[in-house]
Design a protein around this motif. Structure first.
Motif, PDB file in Angstrom:
ATOM      1  N   PRO A 217       3.268  -3.906  -7.543  1.00 45.64           N
ATOM      2  CA  PRO A 217       2.648  -4.422  -6.731  1.00 45.64           C
ATOM      3  C   PRO A 217       2.617  -3.874  -5.292  1.00 45.64           C
ATOM      4  O   PRO A 217       1.889  -3.781  -4.486  1.00 45.64           O
ATOM      5  CB  PRO A 217       2.707  -6.024  -6.836  1.00 45.64           C
ATOM      6  CG  PRO A 217       3.989  -6.042  -7.406  1.00 45.64           C
ATOM      7  CD  PRO A 217       4.156  -4.730  -8.241  1.00 45.64           C
ATOM      8  N   CYS A 218       3.987  -3.607  -4.851  1.00 39.83           N
ATOM      9  CA  CYS A 218       4.244  -3.171  -3.589  1.00 39.83           C
ATOM     10  C   CYS A 218       3.522  -1.770  -3.318  1.00 39.83           C
ATOM     11  O   CYS A 218       2.951  -1.527  -2.361  1.00 39.83           O
ATOM     12  CB  CYS A 218       5.606  -3.174  -3.046  1.00 39.83           C
ATOM     13  SG  CYS A 218       6.570  -4.927  -3.014  1.00 39.83           S
ATOM     14  N   GLN A 219       3.673  -0.869  -4.198  1.00 42.21           N
ATOM     15  CA  GLN A 219       3.238   0.338  -4.089  1.00 42.21           C
ATOM     16  C   GLN A 219       1.690   0.425  -4.367  1.00 42.21           C
ATOM     17  O   GLN A 219       0.712   1.078  -3.413  1.00 42.21           O
ATOM     18  CB  GLN A 219       3.436   1.085  -5.510  1.00 42.21           C
ATOM     19  CG  GLN A 219       3.119   2.612  -5.644  1.00 42.21           C
ATOM     20  CD  GLN A 219       3.346   3.561  -4.352  1.00 42.21           C
ATOM     21  OE1 GLN A 219       4.294   3.311  -3.927  1.00 42.21           O
ATOM     22  NE2 GLN A 219       2.566   4.768  -4.119  1.00 42.21           N
ATOM     23  N   VAL A 234      -6.350  -7.146   0.585  1.00 43.36           N
ATOM     24  CA  VAL A 234      -6.111  -8.556   1.115  1.00 43.36           C
ATOM     25  C   VAL A 234      -6.045  -9.521  -0.290  1.00 43.36           C
ATOM     26  O   VAL A 234      -5.094 -10.668  -0.357  1.00 43.36           O
ATOM     27  CB  VAL A 234      -7.516  -9.253   1.774  1.00 43.36           C
ATOM     28  CG1 VAL A 234      -7.498 -10.488   1.980  1.00 43.36           C
ATOM     29  CG2 VAL A 234      -7.079  -8.290   3.255  1.00 43.36           C
ATOM     30  N   ASP A 235      -6.578  -9.311  -1.258  1.00 39.75           N
ATOM     31  CA  ASP A 235      -6.808  -9.970  -2.633  1.00 39.75           C
ATOM     32  C   ASP A 235      -5.271  -9.798  -3.336  1.00 39.75           C
ATOM     33  O   ASP A 235      -4.842 -10.920  -3.530  1.00 39.75           O
ATOM     34  CB  ASP A 235      -7.758  -9.575  -3.561  1.00 39.75           C
ATOM     35  CG  ASP A 235      -7.686 -10.265  -4.882  1.00 39.75           C
ATOM     36  OD1 ASP A 235      -8.224 -11.515  -4.824  1.00 39.75           O
ATOM     37  OD2 ASP A 235      -7.515  -9.600  -6.070  1.00 39.75           O
ATOM     38  N   LEU A 236      -4.743  -8.691  -3.126  1.00 38.27           N
ATOM     39  CA  LEU A 236      -3.538  -8.491  -3.804  1.00 38.27           C
ATOM     40  C   LEU A 236      -2.380  -9.240  -2.744  1.00 38.27           C
ATOM     41  O   LEU A 236      -1.626 -10.054  -3.477  1.00 38.27           O
ATOM     42  CB  LEU A 236      -3.079  -6.900  -3.751  1.00 38.27           C
ATOM     43  CG  LEU A 236      -1.643  -6.641  -4.298  1.00 38.27           C
ATOM     44  CD1 LEU A 236      -1.399  -7.304  -5.569  1.00 38.27           C
ATOM     45  CD2 LEU A 236      -1.486  -5.008  -4.150  1.00 38.27           C
ATOM     46  N   TRP A 237      -2.706  -9.059  -1.534  1.00 45.90           N
ATOM     47  CA  TRP A 237      -1.718  -9.828  -0.663  1.00 45.90           C
ATOM     48  C   TRP A 237      -1.723 -11.374  -0.895  1.00 45.90           C
ATOM     49  O   TRP A 237      -0.712 -12.046  -0.582  1.00 45.90           O
ATOM     50  CB  TRP A 237      -2.080  -9.303   0.750  1.00 45.90           C
ATOM     51  CG  TRP A 237      -1.201  -9.682   1.955  1.00 45.90           C
ATOM     52  CD1 TRP A 237      -1.292 -10.965   2.806  1.00 45.90           C
ATOM     53  CD2 TRP A 237       0.142  -9.338   1.829  1.00 45.90           C
ATOM     54  NE1 TRP A 237      -0.244 -10.921   3.513  1.00 45.90           N
ATOM     55  CE2 TRP A 237       0.588 -10.130   3.168  1.00 45.90           C
ATOM     56  CE3 TRP A 237       1.022  -8.586   1.275  1.00 45.90           C
ATOM     57  CZ2 TRP A 237       2.235 -10.133   3.420  1.00 45.90           C
ATOM     58  CZ3 TRP A 237       2.202  -8.305   1.794  1.00 45.90           C
ATOM     59  CH2 TRP A 237       2.873  -9.138   2.875  1.00 45.90           C
ATOM     60  N   ASP A 238      -3.000 -11.834  -1.058  1.00 50.09           N
ATOM     61  CA  ASP A 238      -2.754 -13.330  -1.446  1.00 50.09           C
ATOM     62  C   ASP A 238      -1.833 -13.848  -2.558  1.00 50.09           C
ATOM     63  O   ASP A 238      -1.382 -14.876  -2.341  1.00 50.09           O
ATOM     64  CB  ASP A 238      -4.211 -13.694  -1.767  1.00 50.09           C
ATOM     65  CG  ASP A 238      -5.303 -13.921  -0.549  1.00 50.09           C
ATOM     66  OD1 ASP A 238      -4.756 -13.486   0.411  1.00 50.09           O
ATOM     67  OD2 ASP A 238      -6.418 -13.861  -0.769  1.00 50.09           O
ATOM     68  N   GLY A 239      -1.642 -12.899  -3.245  1.00 53.44           N
ATOM     69  CA  GLY A 239      -0.739 -13.139  -4.485  1.00 53.44           C
ATOM     70  C   GLY A 239       0.680 -12.618  -4.353  1.00 53.44           C
ATOM     71  O   GLY A 239       1.684 -13.445  -4.570  1.00 53.44           O
ATOM     72  N   LEU A 287      11.304 -16.974  -9.722  1.00 46.02           N
ATOM     73  CA  LEU A 287      10.880 -16.705 -10.844  1.00 46.02           C
ATOM     74  C   LEU A 287       9.647 -17.401 -11.199  1.00 46.02           C
ATOM     75  O   LEU A 287       8.578 -16.767 -11.877  1.00 46.02           O
ATOM     76  CB  LEU A 287      12.021 -17.040 -12.057  1.00 46.02           C
ATOM     77  CG  LEU A 287      13.244 -16.341 -11.954  1.00 46.02           C
ATOM     78  CD1 LEU A 287      14.425 -16.783 -12.796  1.00 46.02           C
ATOM     79  CD2 LEU A 287      12.927 -14.758 -12.178  1.00 46.02           C
ATOM     80  N   ALA A 288       9.284 -18.701 -10.967  1.00 46.34           N
ATOM     81  CA  ALA A 288       8.113 -19.385 -11.014  1.00 46.34           C
ATOM     82  C   ALA A 288       7.129 -18.571 -10.524  1.00 46.34           C
ATOM     83  O   ALA A 288       5.767 -18.269 -11.123  1.00 46.34           O
ATOM     84  CB  ALA A 288       8.277 -20.477 -10.791  1.00 46.34           C
ATOM     85  N   LEU A 293       2.336 -14.671 -10.292  1.00 47.14           N
ATOM     86  CA  LEU A 293       1.687 -13.264 -10.031  1.00 47.14           C
ATOM     87  C   LEU A 293       1.557 -12.332 -11.085  1.00 47.14           C
ATOM     88  O   LEU A 293       0.204 -11.525 -11.127  1.00 47.14           O
ATOM     89  CB  LEU A 293       2.962 -12.631  -9.215  1.00 47.14           C
ATOM     90  CG  LEU A 293       2.615 -11.299  -8.315  1.00 47.14           C
ATOM     91  CD1 LEU A 293       1.346 -11.336  -7.426  1.00 47.14           C
ATOM     92  CD2 LEU A 293       3.693 -10.747  -7.945  1.00 47.14           C
ATOM     93  N   GLU A 294       2.254 -12.491 -12.049  1.00 47.43           N
ATOM     94  CA  GLU A 294       2.096 -11.691 -13.382  1.00 47.43           C
ATOM     95  C   GLU A 294       0.753 -11.904 -14.294  1.00 47.43           C
ATOM     96  O   GLU A 294       0.461 -11.070 -15.004  1.00 47.43           O
ATOM     97  CB  GLU A 294       3.345 -11.247 -13.951  1.00 47.43           C
ATOM     98  CG  GLU A 294       4.401 -10.569 -13.045  1.00 47.43           C
ATOM     99  CD  GLU A 294       5.899 -10.593 -13.641  1.00 47.43           C
ATOM    100  OE1 GLU A 294       5.990 -11.272 -14.738  1.00 47.43           O
ATOM    101  OE2 GLU A 294       6.637  -9.661 -13.245  1.00 47.43           O
ATOM    102  N   ARG A 295       0.351 -13.267 -14.030  1.00 49.21           N
ATOM    103  CA  ARG A 295      -0.576 -13.910 -14.741  1.00 49.21           C
ATOM    104  C   ARG A 295      -2.022 -13.285 -14.425  1.00 49.21           C
ATOM    105  O   ARG A 295      -2.863 -13.438 -14.848  1.00 49.21           O
ATOM    106  CB  ARG A 295      -0.874 -15.394 -14.707  1.00 49.21           C
ATOM    107  CG  ARG A 295       0.453 -15.911 -15.633  1.00 49.21           C
ATOM    108  CD  ARG A 295      -0.003 -17.427 -16.020  1.00 49.21           C
ATOM    109  NE  ARG A 295       0.269 -18.370 -14.699  1.00 49.21           N
ATOM    110  CZ  ARG A 295       1.323 -18.669 -14.424  1.00 49.21           C
ATOM    111  NH1 ARG A 295       2.491 -18.805 -15.463  1.00 49.21           N
ATOM    112  NH2 ARG A 295       1.564 -19.363 -13.367  1.00 49.21           N
ATOM    113  N   LYS A 296      -1.812 -12.438 -13.156  1.00 46.49           N
ATOM    114  CA  LYS A 296      -3.052 -11.860 -12.672  1.00 46.49           C
ATOM    115  C   LYS A 296      -3.000 -10.356 -12.607  1.00 46.49           C
ATOM    116  O   LYS A 296      -2.264  -9.651 -11.970  1.00 46.49           O
ATOM    117  CB  LYS A 296      -2.992 -12.218 -10.984  1.00 46.49           C
ATOM    118  CG  LYS A 296      -3.364 -13.725 -10.848  1.00 46.49           C
ATOM    119  CD  LYS A 296      -3.326 -13.953  -9.171  1.00 46.49           C
ATOM    120  CE  LYS A 296      -3.347 -15.433  -9.059  1.00 46.49           C
ATOM    121  NZ  LYS A 296      -3.342 -15.788  -7.668  1.00 46.49           N
ATOM    122  N   PRO A 297      -3.467  -9.794 -13.743  1.00 49.55           N
ATOM    123  CA  PRO A 297      -3.352  -8.479 -14.071  1.00 49.55           C
ATOM    124  C   PRO A 297      -3.460  -7.421 -12.903  1.00 49.55           C
ATOM    125  O   PRO A 297      -2.886  -6.560 -12.879  1.00 49.55           O
ATOM    126  CB  PRO A 297      -4.250  -8.175 -15.530  1.00 49.55           C
ATOM    127  CG  PRO A 297      -4.500  -9.498 -15.833  1.00 49.55           C
ATOM    128  CD  PRO A 297      -4.592 -10.429 -14.841  1.00 49.55           C
TER     129      PRO A 297
END
Length: 300
Positions: A217-219, A234-239, A287-288, A293-297
């Motif tokens: 996600p950082c990349q 921005v959408d990615l940053w929100d998560g 961890l939670a 975050l990972e539930r959003k592909p």
């Protein structure tokens, strides 16, 4: 790879340890391969706010050589070279070059609370004799000295001034650095919590401790920003902003990253004294957040 390609996300490794306190080089190499496979442009080892100052010269050498060998030309390797006296820093730079580094990162002399003019004079003497490109790390919180754009501009004539890692937190600093230094010097965001803000101001890279834990996600955030796809960025940053904030806001952020990696199958061992250990509740909270975050592909 040329110096002109030294941009993008530079992931900052942890220093994995075995139970007996020795470095876990196999674990380090696995981490290098993981972040490079995610697409990062570089690996910055022995960072200034990690465990580098707690390592012996032999441990430093083992770590750098392992990272260089694992990177194998697929990503740039930058080595942190921190010391109070300029001759000491120059010696660390010489060693980094012998061990195969592509570039180095230096800070102003720390603890002394130097005025900016004195700090850049020390850096000038170091950079003028460096055989490697130099990233200057501006971290006023840790060094006690804020190197503003006009101070950094005095280093341009050293011919080794590759980049700035900017961590002052000043709202418009990346834009000001761009205006003062032009295209001659790369500007990297150095604080994970303001990565997107830095990209909107023209930052050409990101030195990211969080990228060791969340390389993809950082990349992806960097790629979207580089390409001007601000809606998706921005959408990615929100998560992504939530776990990055949890890491950056913790005084035990090295331990927090290590414990999260260990819990997710990449054993890191403890932090080395005197760094603090993150409490269990902080680890569980991170961890939670990572699971959410990972539930959003699109964010993975």
């Amino acid at each position: 790879m040329s110096q002109q390609t030294m941009r993008g996300v530079f992931a900052v490794p942890t220093t994995p340890f075995h139970e007996d306190g020795s470095q876990n080089i196999d674990g380090l190499v696995a981490g290098v391969n993981n972040v490079i496979e995610a697409g990062v442009g570089g690996v910055l080892c022995l960072g200034a706010t990690g465990e580098a100052l707690a390592l012996s010269t032999q441990e430093r050498e083992a770590q750098v050589r392992a990272v260089v060998e694992a990177a194998d030309g697929r990503a740039h390797v930058v080595v942190g070279c921190m010391g109070y006296a300029p001759p000491k820093v120059s010696e660390l730079i010489r060693q980094a070059g012998q061990w195969g580094a592509d570039a180095v990162m230096v800070t102003p002399p720390f603890y002394g609370g130097l005025e900016p003019d004195s700090a850049v004079a020390a850096l000038h003497s170091i950079m003028s004799v460096s055989d490697l490109p130099v990233m200057v790390y501006n971290n006023p919180h840790s060094t006690g000295t804020d190197l503003r754009p006009e101070h950094l501009a005095t280093l341009l004539d050293t011919e080794t001034f590759w980049s700035v890692k900017e961590t002052s937190g000043a709202a418009s600093r990346v834009r000001e650095l761009r205006a003062e230094l032009g295209d001659e010097v790369e500007v990297f965001v150095g604080a994970d919590g303001i990565a997107l803000e830095g990209f909107t101001q023209g930052a050409s890279g990101w030195v990211a401790a969080s990228a060791w834990l969340l390389p993809r996600p950082c990349q992806r955030l960097w790629e979207l920003s580089r390409d001007g796809n601000w809606v998706d960025a921005v959408d990615l940053w929100d998560g992504l902003a939530s776990p990055l904030g949890q890491i950056e806001d913790s005084p035990a952020f090295i331990s927090l990253i290590k414990q999260a990696l260990s819990r997710r199958g990449a054993e890191q061992g403890p932090v080395r004294s005197p760094l603090p250990t993150a409490p269990p509740e902080a680890v569980e909270a991170l961890l939670a957040t990572l699971e959410e975050l990972e539930r959003k592909p699109a964010h993975v």
